[in-house]
Design an enzyme around this catalytic site. Structure first.
Site, mmCIF file in Angstrom:
data_model
loop_
_atom_site.group_PDB
_atom_site.id
_atom_site.type_symbol
_atom_site.label_atom_id
_atom_site.label_comp_id
_atom_site.label_asym_id
_atom_site.label_seq_id
_atom_site.Cartn_x
_atom_site.Cartn_y
_atom_site.Cartn_z
ATOM 1 C CB SER A 113 7.100 7.719 -1.924
ATOM 2 O OG SER A 113 6.809 6.584 -2.508
ATOM 3 C CG HIS A 114 6.586 7.656 -6.467
ATOM 4 N ND1 HIS A 114 5.338 7.416 -5.234
ATOM 5 C CD2 HIS A 114 5.540 8.397 -7.325
ATOM 6 C CE1 HIS A 114 5.071 8.141 -5.727
ATOM 7 N NE2 HIS A 114 4.541 8.492 -7.553
ATOM 8 C CG ASP A 278 7.604 3.105 -2.844
ATOM 9 O OD1 ASP A 278 8.747 2.536 -1.787
ATOM 10 O OD2 ASP A 278 7.411 3.993 -2.431
ATOM 11 C CG ASP A 280 8.531 6.173 0.859
ATOM 12 O OD1 ASP A 280 8.408 5.221 -0.403
ATOM 13 O OD2 ASP A 280 7.732 6.366 1.308
ATOM 14 C CG ASP A 282 5.619 3.158 1.138
ATOM 15 O OD1 ASP A 282 6.099 2.847 0.213
ATOM 16 O OD2 ASP A 282 5.352 4.338 1.599
ATOM 17 N NE ARG A 283 3.783 4.245 -4.194
ATOM 18 C CZ ARG A 283 3.266 4.905 -4.734
ATOM 19 N NH1 ARG A 283 3.132 4.132 -6.088
ATOM 20 N NH2 ARG A 283 3.257 6.100 -4.312
ATOM 21 C CE LYS A 377 2.554 3.463 -0.461
ATOM 22 N NZ LYS A 377 1.459 4.343 0.193
HETATM 23 C C1 VG1 Z 1 0.059 8.421 -4.867
HETATM 24 C C2 VG1 Z 1 -0.957 6.841 -5.133
HETATM 25 C C3 VG1 Z 1 -1.780 6.387 -3.533
HETATM 26 C C4 VG1 Z 1 -0.443 6.506 -2.282
HETATM 27 C C5 VG1 Z 1 -0.172 7.536 -2.012
HETATM 28 C C6 VG1 Z 1 1.504 7.915 -1.784
HETATM 29 O O1 VG1 Z 1 -0.719 9.706 -4.283
HETATM 30 O O2 VG1 Z 1 -1.927 6.784 -5.566
HETATM 31 O O3 VG1 Z 1 -2.227 5.439 -3.738
HETATM 32 O O4 VG1 Z 1 -0.815 6.192 -1.081
HETATM 33 O O5 VG1 Z 1 0.823 8.277 -3.612
HETATM 34 O O6 VG1 Z 1 2.321 7.030 -2.003
HETATM 35 P P1 VG1 Z 1 -1.658 10.356 -5.292
HETATM 36 O O7 VG1 Z 1 -2.518 11.409 -4.798
HETATM 37 O O8 VG1 Z 1 -0.936 10.899 -6.408
HETATM 38 O O9 VG1 Z 1 -2.402 9.698 -6.825
HETATM 39 V V1 VG1 Z 1 3.829 6.550 -1.484
HETATM 40 O O10 VG1 Z 1 4.373 5.073 -1.629
HETATM 41 O O11 VG1 Z 1 4.077 7.860 -2.457
HETATM 42 O O12 VG1 Z 1 4.131 6.930 -0.177
HETATM 43 CO CO CO Z 2 6.375 4.931 -1.496
#
Ligand code: VG1
Ligand code: CO
Length: 544
Positions: A113-114, A278, A280, A282-283, A377
């Protein structure tokens, strides 16, 4: 071709977090490491024979190598067909869409992801089931137990396949289809939104926007949808080419990391609308002219106006938000007379509610918004939703938000992240707060006093499964709320997240700087947990 059984031993700590297994690339490059996790998935979801599997990722470093390894293993495990995105690309929401549309038994998505990408940065893998959604906790726990038990994995001896040409090939007895990663997703978007109305907005010449793909996966999606199908001028999408290291940046759409975009919305000749996604896809972050739209407000506003959009014209069944997300959407749900669910952090907790038809829209404060159109998302979906609303209401984003606050009041929200903390001291701090929750109730901190305090637990209303320890909630007598939790997506040390929100309905006080509006709460948050004392930090690393 007969599968080869390769002996291997379990690796330490292949425990999936909030969103799959995330580790450094070098961890995944250890012989047998990725293979263990993949075989653990296949053993858990068995059987694989005759099934279709979707594979794709966000294009980060090691994406292509990982896909070749997984395809050989999937062939050895008996899958009949594999759909893989051309170039190894599939955004997380597009993978969800493809799984659902083509009746796959699931998909493997390669993304952290990010988190930054590159040889010394992060890689990740997650499994989504046949509904297109992230594996629920029961399943990820079963994967983990398998990784501890595993002694062998299956693969076949075959050359790498060409992922860059669309078309079909055979790998052992398995048919590999290299598919257009964008088409199914773009078609789905066209079925939900009024593309004519949006095209008129984007081509009239008066409305100017920019989409920042941050050199991550959404570039090709945004170009196809915004520039090709909707006719926005070439160059509307910036940083559109997915790069293995995301151009050295953090593909995290917030005010800090999407600074190039933020600048375009705040200069002397600001654009009307800006958005970013982001790693992947989804954000989403959405910006009006000189104006930042908080994701909690975004969810509330999309909910309040959903009926203006063709895909939701018949109204919504209900909504859900993750616990740390502000209660702005609760107010809209109450007024509309629909249910509002509060779930733990992570998209996997929305899956059952969506499948059961209890909710239509859902979201998280962390720039994640989505609906029942897929089971993830969806960044670009949220951006298109906003564009369609702007077109339908013929109002700038800023006006839409302002009138929402006037109607419903405003839930000021901020999140403070303390990154790279020593894991033991972070844990200790949280444990101490948890142990003292009882004594906290009734305690006064200056003018504020604590009304209630608990450690969030959740019982899934559909399957009854229970989850505990999902974040500490402290409610104050002014309606304010403080939430503490440790991140489950980081790969280095611990990240403490402190979420603060407070409701304001005085029309004269709707346009304050959130850090100012929440200053008293921020101070109480430090006093309750002793953040400075435990971590030695004076300031958070990231404020959103
Ligand atoms: C974070 C965010 C959470 C989100 C997750 C995955 O998790 O707070 O809301 O669902 O990332 O998003 P954490 O445990 O670091 O707070 V993504 O865009 O990384 O799939
Ligand atoms: Co993501």
């Amino acid at each position: 071709m007969t599968p080869t059984r390769v002996n291997t031993q379990p690796f330490e700590g292949q425990k999936p977090g909030t969103s799959g297994l995330r580790k450094k690339v070098v961890d995944f490059q250890q012989p047998g490491y990725l293979e263990n996790f993949v075989q653990a998935i296949f053993n858990t979801i068995a059987r694989c024979e005759g099934e279709t599997l979707v594979i794709g990722g966000d294009g980060r470093f090691y994406n292509r190598e990982a896909i070749q390894i997984i395809m050989r293993m999937a062939a050895a495990n008996g899958f009949a067909r594999i759909l893989v995105g051309q170039g190894g690309i599939l955004s997380t929401p597009a993978a969800s869409c493809v799984i659902r549309k083509h009746g796959a038994c699931g998909g493997i998505i390669l993304s952290a992801s990010h988190n930054p990408g590159g040889p010394t940065e992060d890689f990740g893998i997650k499994f989504n089931g046949e509904n297109g959604g992230p594996a629920p906790e029961k399943l990820t726990e079963a994967f983990y137990q398998q990784t501890l038990a595993i002694e062998q994995y299956l693969t076949i001896d075959a050359d790498d396949l060409d992922l860059d040409q669309p078309g079909s090939a055979q790998l052992g007895n398995t048919q590999i289809d290299v598919i257009d990663p964008v088409k199914d997703y773009a078609d789905l978007m066209e079925s939900l939104f009024d593309f004519e109305r949006m095209a008129a907005l984007l081509t009239r010449g008066k409305f100017r926007m920019c989409f920042d793909a941050m050199h991550a996966v959404t570039g090709p999606y945004a170009k196809e949808i915004l520039e090709k199908r909707l006719g926005a001028p070439q160059g509307t999408v910036i940083n559109a080419e997915p790069l293995e290291d995301f151009g050295g940046g953090h593909p995290d759409p917030n005010l800090v990391h999407a600074h190039q975009l933020v600048e375009l919305l705040n200069n002397d000749d600001p654009l009307d609308f800006g958005a970013a996604s982001d790693g992947d896809g989804d954000r989403n972050m959405v910006l009006g002219k000189g104006f930042y739209i908080n994701p909690c407000d975004s969810l509330a506003i999309l909910t309040a106006n959903a009926q203006l959009v063709p895909g939701y014209a018949e109204g919504i069944a209900g909504v859900a938000r993750s616990m740390p997300t502000s209660r702005a959407v609760d107010r809209v749900a109450a007024r509309q007379g629909v249910d509002c669910y509060e779930t733990p952090t992570g998209w996997k907790f929305f899956g059952n509610l969506l499948d059961a038809g209890k909710i239509t829209l859902c979201g998280e404060e962390s720039f994640g918004t989505g609906s029942d159109h897929v089971r993830e998302k969806d960044g670009l979906w949220a951006v298109l939703f906003w564009l369609d609303l702007i077109a339908a209401k013929e109002q700038p984003a800023r006006e839409i938000v302002r009138s929402h606050w006037i109607q419903y009041g405003r839930d000021y929200f901020t999140r403070h992240d303390y990154e790279g903390l020593d894991s033991d001291s972070a844990r200790q701090m949280i444990d101490q707060v948890r142990e003292n929750l009882g004594a906290l109730v009734g305690r006064a901190f200056g003018e504020l006093s604590v009304e209630s305090a608990d450690d969030f637990q959740y019982r899934d209303p559909v399957d009854g499964s229970e989850t505990t320890g999902q974040g500490i909630r402290v409610l104050l007598d002014n309606g304010g709320r403080i939430v503490y939790r440790l991140s489950g997506t980081g790969t280095q040390g611990a990240t403490l997240r402190v979420y603060l929100d407070c409701y304001q309905k005085d029309p004269a006080l709707l346009e304050l700087d959130p850090q100012k509006a929440l200053a008293p709460l921020i101070e109480v948050a430090d006093r309750i947990a002793g953040i400075n004392r435990h971590t030695g930090r004076e300031q958070p690393d990231v404020i959103t």
